[in-house]
Structures are given as C-alpha cells and as structure tokens.
Write a protein that holds these residues in place. Sequence first.
Motif, PDB file in Angstrom:
ATOM      1  N   ALA A   1      79.130  87.504  38.201  1.00  0.00           N
ATOM      2  CA  ALA A   1      79.516  88.884  37.915  1.00  0.00           C
ATOM      3  C   ALA A   1      78.299  89.804  37.843  1.00  0.00           C
ATOM      4  CB  ALA A   1      80.302  88.952  36.603  1.00  0.00           C
ATOM      5  N   ILE A   2      77.192  89.298  37.300  1.00  0.00           N
ATOM      6  CA  ILE A   2      75.978  90.110  37.211  1.00  0.00           C
ATOM      7  C   ILE A   2      75.498  90.497  38.611  1.00  0.00           C
ATOM      8  CG2 ILE A   2      73.512  89.987  36.687  1.00  0.00           C
ATOM      9  CD1 ILE A   2      74.203  88.555  34.128  1.00  0.00           C
ATOM     10  N   VAL A   3      75.450  89.515  39.504  1.00  0.00           N
ATOM     11  CA  VAL A   3      74.995  89.784  40.866  1.00  0.00           C
ATOM     12  C   VAL A   3      75.960  90.733  41.576  1.00  0.00           C
ATOM     13  CG1 VAL A   3      74.506  88.748  43.108  1.00  0.00           C
ATOM     14  CG2 VAL A   3      73.793  87.575  41.013  1.00  0.00           C
ATOM     15  N   MET A   4      77.247  90.480  41.445  1.00  0.00           N
ATOM     16  CA  MET A   4      78.236  91.312  42.117  1.00  0.00           C
ATOM     17  C   MET A   4      78.260  92.729  41.553  1.00  0.00           C
ATOM     18  SD  MET A   4      81.349  88.552  42.497  1.00  0.00           S
ATOM     19  CE  MET A   4      82.444  89.672  43.364  1.00  0.00           C
ATOM     20  N   ALA A   5      78.030  92.867  40.242  1.00  0.00           N
ATOM     21  CA  ALA A   5      78.022  94.196  39.630  1.00  0.00           C
ATOM     22  C   ALA A   5      76.896  95.040  40.197  1.00  0.00           C
ATOM     23  CB  ALA A   5      77.885  94.080  38.112  1.00  0.00           C
ATOM     24  N   GLY A   6      75.761  94.412  40.445  1.00  0.00           N
ATOM     25  CA  GLY A   6      74.647  95.148  41.012  1.00  0.00           C
ATOM     26  C   GLY A   6      74.854  95.483  42.474  1.00  0.00           C
ATOM     27  N   LEU A   7      75.403  94.527  43.240  1.00  0.00           N
ATOM     28  CA  LEU A   7      75.565  94.732  44.669  1.00  0.00           C
ATOM     29  C   LEU A   7      76.742  95.630  45.020  1.00  0.00           C
ATOM     30  CD1 LEU A   7      74.893  91.095  45.977  1.00  0.00           C
ATOM     31  CD2 LEU A   7      73.332  93.050  45.998  1.00  0.00           C
ATOM     32  N   ILE A   8      77.856  95.483  44.286  1.00  0.00           N
ATOM     33  CA  ILE A   8      79.077  96.195  44.645  1.00  0.00           C
ATOM     34  C   ILE A   8      79.252  97.468  43.831  1.00  0.00           C
ATOM     35  CG2 ILE A   8      81.593  96.028  44.781  1.00  0.00           C
ATOM     36  CD1 ILE A   8      81.270  93.033  45.208  1.00  0.00           C
ATOM     37  N   LEU A   9      79.123  97.370  42.506  1.00  0.00           N
ATOM     38  CA  LEU A   9      79.344  98.535  41.651  1.00  0.00           C
ATOM     39  C   LEU A   9      78.075  99.362  41.452  1.00  0.00           C
ATOM     40  CD1 LEU A   9      81.659  97.052  38.873  1.00  0.00           C
ATOM     41  CD2 LEU A   9      82.286  98.154  41.022  1.00  0.00           C
TER      42      LEU A   9
ATOM     43  N   ALA B   1      85.138  86.219  38.105  1.00  0.00           N
ATOM     44  CA  ALA B   1      84.070  87.196  38.282  1.00  0.00           C
ATOM     45  C   ALA B   1      84.562  88.352  39.148  1.00  0.00           C
ATOM     46  CB  ALA B   1      82.847  86.538  38.910  1.00  0.00           C
ATOM     47  N   SER B   2      85.289  88.026  40.201  1.00  0.00           N
ATOM     48  CA  SER B   2      85.842  89.070  41.068  1.00  0.00           C
ATOM     49  C   SER B   2      86.851  89.929  40.304  1.00  0.00           C
ATOM     50  CB  SER B   2      86.521  88.430  42.286  1.00  0.00           C
ATOM     51  OG  SER B   2      85.612  87.637  43.027  1.00  0.00           O
ATOM     52  N   GLU B   3      87.679  89.278  39.496  1.00  0.00           N
ATOM     53  CA  GLU B   3      88.664  90.015  38.709  1.00  0.00           C
ATOM     54  C   GLU B   3      87.987  90.947  37.711  1.00  0.00           C
ATOM     55  OE1 GLU B   3      92.582  89.198  35.860  1.00  0.00           O
ATOM     56  OE2 GLU B   3      91.156  87.581  36.268  1.00  0.00           O
ATOM     57  N   ALA B   4      86.874  90.498  37.130  1.00  0.00           N
ATOM     58  CA  ALA B   4      86.167  91.313  36.142  1.00  0.00           C
ATOM     59  C   ALA B   4      85.659  92.610  36.762  1.00  0.00           C
ATOM     60  CB  ALA B   4      85.010  90.523  35.539  1.00  0.00           C
ATOM     61  N   LEU B   5      85.149  92.533  37.976  1.00  0.00           N
ATOM     62  CA  LEU B   5      84.644  93.733  38.633  1.00  0.00           C
ATOM     63  C   LEU B   5      85.772  94.691  38.984  1.00  0.00           C
ATOM     64  CD1 LEU B   5      81.859  92.354  41.000  1.00  0.00           C
ATOM     65  CD2 LEU B   5      81.700  93.132  38.647  1.00  0.00           C
ATOM     66  N   ILE B   6      86.893  94.144  39.430  1.00  0.00           N
ATOM     67  CA  ILE B   6      88.044  94.993  39.737  1.00  0.00           C
ATOM     68  C   ILE B   6      88.544  95.675  38.469  1.00  0.00           C
ATOM     69  CG2 ILE B   6      90.428  95.015  40.587  1.00  0.00           C
ATOM     70  CD1 ILE B   6      89.674  92.579  42.317  1.00  0.00           C
TER      71      ILE B   6
ATOM     72  N   ILE C   1      90.522  95.039  28.585  1.00  0.00           N
ATOM     73  CA  ILE C   1      90.468  96.343  29.252  1.00  0.00           C
ATOM     74  C   ILE C   1      89.736  97.346  28.373  1.00  0.00           C
ATOM     75  CG2 ILE C   1      91.873  98.308  30.001  1.00  0.00           C
ATOM     76  CD1 ILE C   1      93.939  96.287  31.006  1.00  0.00           C
ATOM     77  N   SER C   2      90.019  97.320  27.085  1.00  0.00           N
ATOM     78  CA  SER C   2      89.316  98.223  26.164  1.00  0.00           C
ATOM     79  C   SER C   2      87.819  97.946  26.166  1.00  0.00           C
ATOM     80  CB  SER C   2      89.879  98.069  24.743  1.00  0.00           C
ATOM     81  OG  SER C   2      91.237  98.470  24.680  1.00  0.00           O
ATOM     82  N   ALA C   3      87.448  96.670  26.283  1.00  0.00           N
ATOM     83  CA  ALA C   3      86.028  96.317  26.330  1.00  0.00           C
ATOM     84  C   ALA C   3      85.375  96.865  27.586  1.00  0.00           C
ATOM     85  CB  ALA C   3      85.870  94.797  26.265  1.00  0.00           C
ATOM     86  N   TYR C   4      86.039  96.720  28.733  1.00  0.00           N
ATOM     87  CA  TYR C   4      85.459  97.174  29.989  1.00  0.00           C
ATOM     88  C   TYR C   4      85.382  98.693  30.086  1.00  0.00           C
ATOM     89  CZ  TYR C   4      85.091  92.605  32.134  1.00  0.00           C
ATOM     90  OH  TYR C   4      84.708  91.320  32.423  1.00  0.00           O
ATOM     91  N   ARG C   5      86.133  99.391  29.244  1.00  0.00           N
ATOM     92  CA  ARG C   5      86.018 100.845  29.220  1.00  0.00           C
ATOM     93  C   ARG C   5      84.789 101.300  28.444  1.00  0.00           C
ATOM     94  NH1 ARG C   5      92.413 101.933  28.320  1.00  0.00           N
ATOM     95  NH2 ARG C   5      92.955 102.190  30.508  1.00  0.00           N
ATOM     96  N   ARG C   6      84.179 100.394  27.716  1.00  0.00           N
ATOM     97  CA  ARG C   6      83.051 100.755  26.859  1.00  0.00           C
ATOM     98  C   ARG C   6      81.734 100.116  27.279  1.00  0.00           C
ATOM     99  NH1 ARG C   6      87.741 100.799  23.997  1.00  0.00           N
ATOM    100  NH2 ARG C   6      87.985 102.418  22.396  1.00  0.00           N
ATOM    101  N   ALA C   7      81.776  99.212  28.245  1.00  0.00           N
ATOM    102  CA  ALA C   7      80.543  98.561  28.691  1.00  0.00           C
ATOM    103  C   ALA C   7      80.729  98.064  30.111  1.00  0.00           C
ATOM    104  CB  ALA C   7      80.168  97.407  27.764  1.00  0.00           C
ATOM    105  N   GLY C   8      79.621  97.955  30.827  1.00  0.00           N
ATOM    106  CA  GLY C   8      79.671  97.499  32.205  1.00  0.00           C
ATOM    107  C   GLY C   8      79.913  96.007  32.320  1.00  0.00           C
ATOM    108  N   ALA C   9      80.312  95.588  33.522  1.00  0.00           N
ATOM    109  CA  ALA C   9      80.564  94.171  33.767  1.00  0.00           C
ATOM    110  C   ALA C   9      79.311  93.342  33.565  1.00  0.00           C
ATOM    111  CB  ALA C   9      81.101  93.981  35.194  1.00  0.00           C
ATOM    112  N   ALA C  10      78.155  93.882  33.942  1.00  0.00           N
ATOM    113  CA  ALA C  10      76.902  93.141  33.783  1.00  0.00           C
ATOM    114  C   ALA C  10      76.577  92.915  32.315  1.00  0.00           C
ATOM    115  CB  ALA C  10      75.759  93.902  34.457  1.00  0.00           C
ATOM    116  N   THR C  11      76.939  93.853  31.452  1.00  0.00           N
ATOM    117  CA  THR C  11      76.686  93.712  30.017  1.00  0.00           C
ATOM    118  C   THR C  11      77.624  92.700  29.384  1.00  0.00           C
ATOM    119  OG1 THR C  11      75.853  95.969  29.811  1.00  0.00           O
ATOM    120  CG2 THR C  11      76.668  94.925  27.802  1.00  0.00           C
ATOM    121  N   LEU C  12      78.897  92.748  29.756  1.00  0.00           N
ATOM    122  CA  LEU C  12      79.894  91.886  29.118  1.00  0.00           C
ATOM    123  C   LEU C  12      79.873  90.456  29.638  1.00  0.00           C
ATOM    124  CD1 LEU C  12      83.004  94.270  28.956  1.00  0.00           C
ATOM    125  CD2 LEU C  12      81.476  93.607  27.102  1.00  0.00           C
TER     126      LEU C  12
END
Length: 307
Positions: free
Chosen positions: A117-125, A176-181, A242-253
């Motif tokens: 997820a960390i790698v994908m967050a940087g490359l995709i998001l 990991a893919s689901e987390a980014l979506i 979902i509430s968590a992802y609204r407050r922090a990025g995928a790379a952080t979580l």
Amino acid sequence: MSVSSTYNRPENTPVALLLALAGMSAFTPIFAAGKIADGLLPVVVLVWLRFLGGALTILSVAAVRQTPVFSRVSGLWKLHLLRAICGVGGLGCSIYAASVLPLADATAIGLTKGIIAIVMAGLILKELITGRHWLAGGLCAIGAYLVVQAAESGGGYGNLAFAGVLAALAGAVFMASEALIMRYIAQREDTVTILAYVNVFAAVLLTGPVLWLIAKQGITWQSLVIFAWMGPLAILGQSLNISAYRRAGAATLAPVYYGTVVLSALFGYAFWGEVPAPVAVLGAVLIIAGGAVLTVPNPFARSRRAS
C-alpha cells in the motif's frame, strides 16, 4: 463546497489510528471464521454470508436514515465494483489462510499489504512518502518475515502451511488495492453509500455460485444462520475504517494496521490455545515498533519549523 471537501476531514493521525485499530478489531473474528466454522461451511459461503449480511444491514440503515442510496447511480460505481472484487478476494484468501495456519501467523503474513500500500500510494495517489513511512514499513516487513518463518517451521501443517502463506500474500495484494480505492472514494461519498455499493455488489457477484454450491453440498440453512453475525460486524468495522481514511492517508495507516497481529494472537490464544513461537513474538515486537515510528511525534520536525 465541493463534494471532496464535504466528506474530507482534517488530517488527524492519532484519531485515524484509533479508528483504524477499532475497525480491524471488528474484523478479527471475521478473518477467523474459517477456523470457527471448522469445515462446517466452505470459505466462499462464509465470504458470501459476510457480504450478504453486510448488504442487508447497511440497506436497513439507509432506509432508517432515508438515505437515497440507489435513487441515482453513483459516478464512482466502477470503483465501487472494483473495490467489491478486491474485498471478496482479500477476505476469501484471509479466511482460508487463517483456517490452515495459526491466526496470528496468518494475520502477520497478510500484513505485507502495508508495504504494498505504501508503494502504491506513492505511485498511484501521489501521496508524500516520507522517511518515517519507509522506516515504519521496513520494521513491520521484517517482523512479518519472522512470523512467516515461524509459521513454516512450526510443524504439523505440511503443504497446508505453504498454501496458507500464498493465500495470505494474495490477500495482502487484494487488501492493499482495496485500501487505496477506499482512500479515494471516502473523500467523495458518504459512508452509507460507500458501504451499500460494495456490499451489494459483492453479494450479487457471489449469490449465484454460492446458491448452486449450497444445493450441491446439501448445506443446511441452520448452518448458515450460525454465521449471520458476520455482516453487521463487518459494517461496523468498515464504517470505522472509512472514518480513518478520511483523516489520514493510506501510506500513514498501512503500517499501523500491523498492530492487529497482537489482537489476532490474543484471539487465537483465548479460543484455540495458540501460543506464538518466540520468533513470531519478536516479529510482533518489530511490528509494534513500526507503528510507534508513525505515532510518536518527531521532535526534529518541530525544531526545523521553529527555526
């Protein structure tokens, strides 16, 4: 006010971490469903029950709140469908892995999703990946590797151990893919809509094949009802995530989710008497250390801002 700003929340890492841990705690017994079922139901049927129960639960919530979930088609329906596919794959692989491995070991192996997820967050998001993210992810990866070694050398699993490791790794890619979506859509749509789409899509995708399997194997409805708790519990866990992802990025979580291995170890010990090997315990310590790297304030960052 834009749609994005309506559902986005200010970055709040401590709150996001608490929400994420609470959400993953709700999923611990769901991931252990295969072990709980002990052969009573196939994995695919358990996955179907989880999403069917989730769909019924969230649609009931939508009706009570009078949320017009399907009065108009979501502009993000393709992402919802893709997330549903990832969710089905991730849950199915995780349940199978936990059914043939100690629960804590299967959970730790699957948590390689953090590195992915960390790698994908940087490359995709295009999220900013800092040195702290990489340090946390590296510590957690080493810890997960040690747990893998403990699982493979634990004995008594044979070929099932190898299959369980592969399933856990495949589940990590799906999750990991689901987390980014989720990170993307959580900032653009309300929680009820997000949960309704993913659960309904997943339930519809699985209903035909599962009903055929139920009829073929003669599975009783009494056996199905026993696991009706999976759907409502999953909705609670998803809402918190979902509430968590609204407050922090995928790379952080992502690295912080490694802490759930401790919850799995406690759950496995309480119900099946599973005691982690010393190597697995060392891995868990490194996993927790990885989460601490993100949560402990960085004094050097404050000193640089002050100067």
